[in-house]
Each structure stands twice: as C-alpha cells, then as structure tokens.
Motif scaffolding. Structure first.
Motif, mmCIF file in Angstrom:
data_model
loop_
_atom_site.group_PDB
_atom_site.id
_atom_site.type_symbol
_atom_site.label_atom_id
_atom_site.label_comp_id
_atom_site.label_asym_id
_atom_site.label_seq_id
_atom_site.Cartn_x
_atom_site.Cartn_y
_atom_site.Cartn_z
ATOM 1 N N LEU A 1 0.776 -1.025 0.093
ATOM 2 C CA LEU A 1 0.137 -0.042 0.063
ATOM 3 C C LEU A 1 0.936 1.235 0.076
ATOM 4 N N TRP A 2 0.407 2.257 -0.719
ATOM 5 C CA TRP A 2 1.107 3.458 -0.759
ATOM 6 C C TRP A 2 1.479 4.079 0.492
ATOM 7 N N GLN A 3 2.700 4.458 0.809
ATOM 8 C CA GLN A 3 3.012 4.972 2.099
ATOM 9 C C GLN A 3 2.138 6.258 2.553
ATOM 10 N N ARG A 4 1.657 6.943 1.702
ATOM 11 C CA ARG A 4 0.732 8.057 1.878
ATOM 12 C C ARG A 4 -0.368 7.683 3.015
ATOM 13 N N PHE A 5 -0.800 6.432 2.817
ATOM 14 C CA PHE A 5 -1.782 5.679 3.597
ATOM 15 C C PHE A 5 -1.013 4.993 4.887
ATOM 16 N N THR A 6 0.016 4.596 4.951
ATOM 17 C CA THR A 6 0.614 3.528 6.016
ATOM 18 C C THR A 6 1.585 4.616 6.879
ATOM 19 N N HIS A 7 2.256 5.564 6.119
ATOM 20 C CA HIS A 7 3.204 6.197 6.897
ATOM 21 C C HIS A 7 3.040 7.608 7.220
ATOM 22 N N ASP A 8 2.455 8.435 6.084
ATOM 23 C CA ASP A 8 2.103 9.921 6.261
ATOM 24 C C ASP A 8 0.930 9.960 6.761
ATOM 25 N N ARG A 9 -0.176 9.159 6.739
ATOM 26 C CA ARG A 9 -1.388 9.310 7.362
ATOM 27 C C ARG A 9 -2.130 10.568 6.997
ATOM 28 N N ASN A 10 -1.891 10.951 5.935
ATOM 29 C CA ASN A 10 -2.631 12.166 5.470
ATOM 30 C C ASN A 10 -3.316 11.985 3.954
ATOM 31 N N ALA A 11 -3.494 10.612 3.633
ATOM 32 C CA ALA A 11 -4.344 10.544 2.567
ATOM 33 C C ALA A 11 -5.741 11.117 2.434
ATOM 34 N N SER A 12 -6.006 11.395 0.976
ATOM 35 C CA SER A 12 -7.273 11.845 1.026
ATOM 36 C C SER A 12 -8.213 11.137 0.119
ATOM 37 N N PRO A 13 -9.376 11.379 -0.183
ATOM 38 C CA PRO A 13 -10.217 10.492 -0.846
ATOM 39 C C PRO A 13 -9.580 10.500 -2.314
ATOM 40 N N GLU A 14 -9.115 11.385 -3.079
ATOM 41 C CA GLU A 14 -8.396 11.783 -4.137
ATOM 42 C C GLU A 14 -7.237 10.558 -4.464
ATOM 43 N N ASP A 15 -6.622 10.639 -3.318
ATOM 44 C CA ASP A 15 -5.418 9.837 -2.995
ATOM 45 C C ASP A 15 -5.592 8.305 -3.321
ATOM 46 N N GLU A 16 -6.959 7.935 -2.678
ATOM 47 C CA GLU A 16 -7.559 6.658 -2.669
ATOM 48 C C GLU A 16 -7.876 6.212 -4.015
ATOM 49 N N ARG A 17 -8.421 7.450 -4.653
ATOM 50 C CA ARG A 17 -8.951 7.199 -6.171
ATOM 51 C C ARG A 17 -7.776 6.809 -6.933
ATOM 52 N N VAL A 18 -6.731 7.676 -6.809
ATOM 53 C CA VAL A 18 -5.606 7.564 -7.682
ATOM 54 C C VAL A 18 -5.031 6.287 -7.638
ATOM 55 N N PHE A 19 -4.844 5.904 -6.196
ATOM 56 C CA PHE A 19 -4.188 4.312 -6.025
ATOM 57 C C PHE A 19 -4.912 3.431 -6.541
ATOM 58 N N LYS A 20 -6.203 3.383 -6.418
ATOM 59 C CA LYS A 20 -7.133 2.366 -6.747
ATOM 60 C C LYS A 20 -6.966 2.188 -8.552
ATOM 61 N N GLN A 21 -7.117 3.163 -9.086
ATOM 62 C CA GLN A 21 -7.137 3.440 -10.378
ATOM 63 C C GLN A 21 -5.735 2.901 -11.185
ATOM 64 N N SER A 22 -4.687 3.322 -10.495
ATOM 65 C CA SER A 22 -3.296 2.609 -10.835
ATOM 66 C C SER A 22 -3.159 1.066 -11.049
ATOM 67 N N ILE A 23 -3.805 0.547 -9.808
ATOM 68 C CA ILE A 23 -3.596 -0.956 -9.796
ATOM 69 C C ILE A 23 -4.945 -1.728 -10.477
ATOM 70 N N GLU A 24 -6.024 -0.927 -10.999
ATOM 71 C CA GLU A 24 -7.056 -1.400 -11.402
ATOM 72 C C GLU A 24 -6.896 -2.682 -12.367
ATOM 73 N N PRO A 25 -6.049 -2.619 -13.181
ATOM 74 C CA PRO A 25 -5.699 -3.780 -14.141
ATOM 75 C C PRO A 25 -5.240 -5.053 -13.506
ATOM 76 N N LEU A 26 -4.659 -4.860 -12.142
ATOM 77 C CA LEU A 26 -4.404 -6.058 -11.409
ATOM 78 C C LEU A 26 -5.577 -6.861 -10.903
#
Length: 107
Positions: free
Chosen positions: A82-107
């Motif tokens: 999982l992107w460190q923005r979620f696990t370490h930075d702890r400042n992820a936004s709903p937009e960050d969630e969308r970007v991450f999900k979209q990036s791994i969508e083909p998997l």
C-alpha cells in the motif's frame, strides 16, 4: 463432515524483482538475450510483491506491461504494498485513494 478443501491459500514469493545484487544468486549470472526478471520469477512463484507501489502509485502502462510478463502463468497473482501516504504519512485524501485504486485497477 467438514470440508478438507481450504477456502484460502497462503502464497509465497519475493518482495519485488528488480534487484541487481540478485544476479548470479536468484537470476542467472549470464542473462540470456531478452531476459526479464519478472518473467523469470513467474517460472518459480505464483506471486510477487509490487514493492514500488509503496513509494508511488504505479502508472497504468507499467502495470499493463507487468501483466503481459506474467500471462503465461495462469495461477499468478500480484500482491502490492500500500502507498506510504496511507501507511506512514497518514494524510491520504479521498483523491489519493481514487488515484491508487485506479493505478492498480488492471491487477
């Protein structure tokens, strides 16, 4: 009578595949022409961790290239950090969630 068929499987595989110091240890010392580390590992493992996703969401074109390299192994599944923005930075936004999900969508 309880079923003996497991509902889940534990998969084992390496954490990534792009390590120069694996040459001659994990990978052949003399790599054949067209050698691809991910493709090679799929001959031995049904899963490999995407380590780079911890640092940034992968680009969709890169994810599609990875998928082409593993398509010969029908049992193959990626696992991704999982992107460190979620696990370490702890400042992820709903937009960050969308970007991450979209990036791994083909998997």
């Amino acid at each position: 009578m309880a079923s003996t068929t497991p509902r889940s499987r534990i998969r084992f595989g390496p954490a990534g595949w792009s390590y120069p110091d694996w040459r001659g240890i994990v990978y052949p010392a003399r790599k054949p022409k067209g050698f691809d580390a991910l493709d090679y590992l799929t001959e031995f493992f049904d899963t490999v961790e995407i380590n780079t996703s911890f640092y940034n969401p992968p680009r969709p074109d890169v994810v599609e290239r990875w998928l082409r390299h593993v398509q010969h192994n029908k049992n193959f599944q990626f696992t991704a950090k999982l992107w460190q923005r979620f696990t370490h930075d702890r400042n992820a936004s709903p937009e960050d969630e969308r970007v991450f999900k979209q990036s791994i969508e083909p998997l």
